[in-house]
Design an enzyme around this catalytic site. Structure first.
Site, PDB file in Angstrom:
ATOM      1  CG  HIS A  63      -6.182  21.417  36.286  1.00 46.86           C
ATOM      2  ND1 HIS A  63      -5.855  21.890  35.031  1.00 46.86           N
ATOM      3  CD2 HIS A  63      -5.190  21.829  37.107  1.00 46.86           C
ATOM      4  CE1 HIS A  63      -4.705  22.550  35.096  1.00 46.86           C
ATOM      5  NE2 HIS A  63      -4.283  22.528  36.355  1.00 46.86           N
ATOM      6  CG  PHE A  64     -13.098  21.552  39.393  1.00 46.61           C
ATOM      7  CD1 PHE A  64     -12.010  21.172  40.171  1.00 46.61           C
ATOM      8  CD2 PHE A  64     -14.025  22.410  39.952  1.00 46.61           C
ATOM      9  CE1 PHE A  64     -11.853  21.633  41.478  1.00 46.61           C
ATOM     10  CE2 PHE A  64     -13.880  22.880  41.261  1.00 46.61           C
ATOM     11  CZ  PHE A  64     -12.790  22.493  42.026  1.00 46.61           C
ATOM     12  NE  ARG A  65      -8.096  16.389  35.506  1.00 48.62           N
ATOM     13  CZ  ARG A  65      -6.898  16.824  35.199  1.00 48.62           C
ATOM     14  NH1 ARG A  65      -6.757  17.709  34.227  1.00 48.62           N
ATOM     15  NH2 ARG A  65      -5.834  16.391  35.834  1.00 48.62           N
ATOM     16  CG  HIS A 179       2.823  24.858  33.603  1.00 46.73           C
ATOM     17  ND1 HIS A 179       2.160  23.801  34.191  1.00 46.73           N
ATOM     18  CD2 HIS A 179       4.076  24.391  33.343  1.00 46.73           C
ATOM     19  CE1 HIS A 179       2.986  22.759  34.288  1.00 46.73           C
ATOM     20  NE2 HIS A 179       4.151  23.107  33.770  1.00 46.73           N
ATOM     21  CG  ASN A 284       4.129  17.666  34.879  1.00 48.70           C
ATOM     22  OD1 ASN A 284       4.898  16.892  35.413  1.00 48.70           O
ATOM     23  ND2 ASN A 284       3.461  17.357  33.776  1.00 48.70           N
ATOM     24  CG  ASP A 311      -1.708  22.406  39.618  1.00 47.15           C
ATOM     25  OD1 ASP A 311      -2.654  22.529  38.812  1.00 47.15           O
ATOM     26  OD2 ASP A 311      -0.581  21.992  39.283  1.00 47.15           O
ATOM     27  N   GLY A 330      -0.472  15.102  38.282  1.00 45.44           N
ATOM     28  CA  GLY A 330      -1.573  15.785  38.957  1.00 45.44           C
ATOM     29  C   GLY A 330      -2.211  14.896  39.998  1.00 45.44           C
TER      30      GLY A 330
END
Length: 446
Positions: A63-65, A179, A284, A311, A330
């Protein structure tokens, strides 16, 4: 065309380790041999000095946002951190702002990566309760796959309508990554915790709220649906020993229709670490017991679990330092995953050959990635040199993430990545990020 000759390496590839040299010509591996002579005065020579030469890790879940959450991270900052950590390709998730749930928004992310990414890239398309028509437009030869959140996590992308789920599983030819946590179970557990503790729930309650039961119910349901519909299912981030019984090692990976991933943090931490790490290790699914960690390692080694990922999901330290109910789940991992896994090798958990299989070969097989994931003549030169005897300690000062912290701070790793090559370009050299953004869009043999 530039040429680079790596000499005296312990080359790790396809279940074997051998002493040899590797010649890079342009963006490809040109030759692999016990000894290679210099072909040109312009050839750059790197003496590996018995370090391991491995194919770069292909991280199938980050997840590089970007876009929308760039105060936490960007494709530029996190791909640089990935290069420093020996990850040469990533697959990024759709729960950005806005979410990548239309073709147009997905292609905007590809455009950003084409300008900014230090390493190779692809993206998951996001499924929701209402975008089946858009899912069916996705070209599986150009996109890594479809991501479904069957339990709520960062971002509001929960797919909880059972008819919709069956429709998606029945109609898409995309690889579905899921997920898996059961939302009803989590909500019931959270209500009990709130009634007992109020907003300031102890972090030690996290694996009880996002429990073994929540994971198992959801994973088993997704697998049943995949078997019923014939869908190609990949279950992300297993966190319990119980779930591993749902997966098989009876077929080679290329023939499996149902596969599984485990993440570095579930292989490293246990619930005992909440006492010292607090919400910094709030993920999570939750980090669970020592028995769960042991079961995950067993399933990884016997091939019921197929790949290792990170993740990677950064948040600012101010966000993470909130009380339990407000601290997001995270943490940043791409810079330290490979060295942490090599540390587990040093401790006897896994062989180097098996690590390379799970980090590089198997993601390439599972996603049918073209010309990557192996040290083979003609393949893209995505390579990493790692010295197994060069101890160093993780600190804020040597952390490359935009968020500026790591859950591994204070840990000393015996192995150190010295060089990372992406498409034949040296992008990380003995502690320094060098060169430009040279990542390419991953292509798929589908």
């Amino acid at each position: 065309m530039k040429t680079i000759l790596i000499k005296n390496a312990n080359v790790v590839n396809e279940g074997k380790i051998f002493k040899g040299d590797v010649l890079i010509d342009g963006d490809r591996i040109a030759e692999i041999s016990e000894t290679i002579s210099v072909k040109s005065a312009d050839t750059k020579i790197i003496d590996a000095d018995d370090s391991y030469l491995i194919p770069g890790m292909i991280d199938d879940q980050v997840h590089f946002r970007e876009p929308g959450l760039t105060h936490k991270a960007t494709i530029f900052t996190e791909s640089r951190a990935a290069a420093a950590g020996g990850i040469t390709s990533f697959i990024e998730m759709p729960n950005t702002v806005p979410q990548a749930t239309t073709i147009e928004l997905l292609e905007e992310k590809f455009t950003t990566a084409s300008k900014d990414s230090f390493v190779n890239y692809s993206f998951m398309f996001g499924g929701t309760n209402t975008n089946l028509d858009e899912i069916l437009k996705v070209d599986k030869t150009k996109v890594a796959g479809l991501k479904l959140f069957l339990g709520s996590s960062t971002g509001d992308m929960l797919v909880d309508d059972l008819d919709t789920l069956e429709n998606i599983f029945s109609k898409t030819d995309l690889l579905i990554s899921a997920h898996c946590e059961d939302e009803a179970t989590i909500k019931a557990n959270m209500e009990k915790a709130l009634a007992k503790y109020g907003e300031d729930i102890p972090i030690s309650e996290h694996p009880k709220i996002r429990s073994e039961e929540a994971c198992y119910i959801s994973s088993s349901r997704a697998i049943e649906l995949a078997k019923k519909t014939g869908a190609r299912l990949h279950v992300f981030h297993l966190s319990t020993a119980k779930e591993t019984a749902l997966f098989s090692n009876k077929k080679p990976l290329k023939d499996k229709k149902i596969t599984a991933e485990v993440c570095v943090h579930h292989l490293w931490f246990t619930d005992a670490d909440y006492e010292t790490k607090g919400t910094k290790i709030k993920w999570n699914p939750a980090v669970k017991t020592a028995a769960d960690k042991s079961g995950l390692w067993k399933a990884l080694n016997d091939d019921r679990i197929d790949v290792i990922a990170t993740d990677h999901a950064p948040h600012t330290i101010e966000e993470k330092d909130n009380v339990y109910t407000k601290a997001p789940s995270g943490g940043p991992l791409v810079q330290h995953a490979v060295e942490a896994l090599f540390e587990m090798h040093h401790k006897g958990f896994i062989t180097v050959e098996k690590l390379v299989e799970k980090m590089a070969h198997n993601p390439a097989i599972l996603f049918e990635i073209k010309d990557r994931g192996y040290i083979r003549e003609g393949y893209k030169a995505d390579l990493v040199l790692i010295n197994p005897n060069a101890p160093w300690t993780v600190s804020k000062a040597n952390t490359a993430y935009k968020c500026g912290w790591s859950p591994f701070e204070g840990n000393t790793f015996r192995s150190r990545i010295t060089h990372t090559f992406v498409n034949g370009n040296l992008v990380y050299d003995n502690g320094k990020l060098v060169g430009n953004s040279v990542g390419e869009r991953l292509t798929f043999n589908r």
